[in-house]
Design a protein around this motif. Structure first.
Motif, mmCIF file in Angstrom:
data_model
loop_
_atom_site.group_PDB
_atom_site.id
_atom_site.type_symbol
_atom_site.label_atom_id
_atom_site.label_comp_id
_atom_site.label_asym_id
_atom_site.label_seq_id
_atom_site.Cartn_x
_atom_site.Cartn_y
_atom_site.Cartn_z
ATOM 1 N N GLN A 6 -3.434 13.559 -93.556
ATOM 2 C CA GLN A 6 -2.737 13.534 -94.835
ATOM 3 C C GLN A 6 -1.531 12.604 -94.761
ATOM 4 O O GLN A 6 -1.284 11.817 -95.667
ATOM 5 C CB GLN A 6 -2.292 14.953 -95.219
ATOM 6 C CG GLN A 6 -1.595 15.045 -96.548
ATOM 7 C CD GLN A 6 -2.543 14.947 -97.717
ATOM 8 O OE1 GLN A 6 -3.743 15.136 -97.555
ATOM 9 N NE2 GLN A 6 -2.023 14.649 -98.870
ATOM 10 N N LYS A 9 -2.674 9.009 -94.777
ATOM 11 C CA LYS A 9 -3.104 8.632 -96.124
ATOM 12 C C LYS A 9 -1.887 8.335 -96.998
ATOM 13 O O LYS A 9 -1.868 7.356 -97.743
ATOM 14 C CB LYS A 9 -3.941 9.769 -96.721
ATOM 15 C CG LYS A 9 -4.530 9.472 -98.066
ATOM 16 C CD LYS A 9 -5.387 10.648 -98.525
ATOM 17 C CE LYS A 9 -5.939 10.427 -99.907
ATOM 18 N NZ LYS A 9 -6.717 11.567 -100.383
ATOM 19 N N MET A 10 -0.858 9.167 -96.880
ATOM 20 C CA MET A 10 0.358 8.962 -97.666
ATOM 21 C C MET A 10 1.070 7.675 -97.250
ATOM 22 O O MET A 10 1.527 6.915 -98.099
ATOM 23 C CB MET A 10 1.294 10.162 -97.516
ATOM 24 C CG MET A 10 0.788 11.405 -98.191
ATOM 25 S SD MET A 10 1.825 12.849 -97.910
ATOM 26 C CE MET A 10 3.250 12.417 -98.891
ATOM 27 N N SER A 42 -2.618 10.831 -102.787
ATOM 28 C CA SER A 42 -2.245 11.086 -101.395
ATOM 29 C C SER A 42 -1.322 12.292 -101.256
ATOM 30 O O SER A 42 -1.245 12.893 -100.195
ATOM 31 C CB SER A 42 -1.584 9.853 -100.773
ATOM 32 O OG SER A 42 -0.259 9.686 -101.247
#
Length: 64
Positions: A6, A9-10, A42
């Motif tokens: 995560q 992705k951010m 995201s």
């Protein structure tokens, strides 16, 4: 999706948004809109993680 995935992705979405928004003459409105949508996506929890959360809460309540 793990928290590390995560975060990656951010970071990717933020980097892309900065690139697009920093390039005033080379970016189109569609590029900016896409970057913003990717940023929003995201920041949302992964569907698998959201589905697992109520199950773990139910298990915790059953133990108590």
């Amino acid at each position: 999706m793990t928290s590390e995935e995560q975060i990656m992705k951010m970071k990717k979405a933020i980097t892309q948004a900065l690139k697009v928004m920093g390039d005033r003459f080379g970016s189109t409105e569609a590029d900016v809109e896409k970057a913003i949508d990717e940023l929003k996506a995201s920041m949302q929890p992964a569907p698998a993680a959201a589905a697992q959360l109520p199950q773990s809460t139910a298990a915790a309540n059953a133990v108590a």
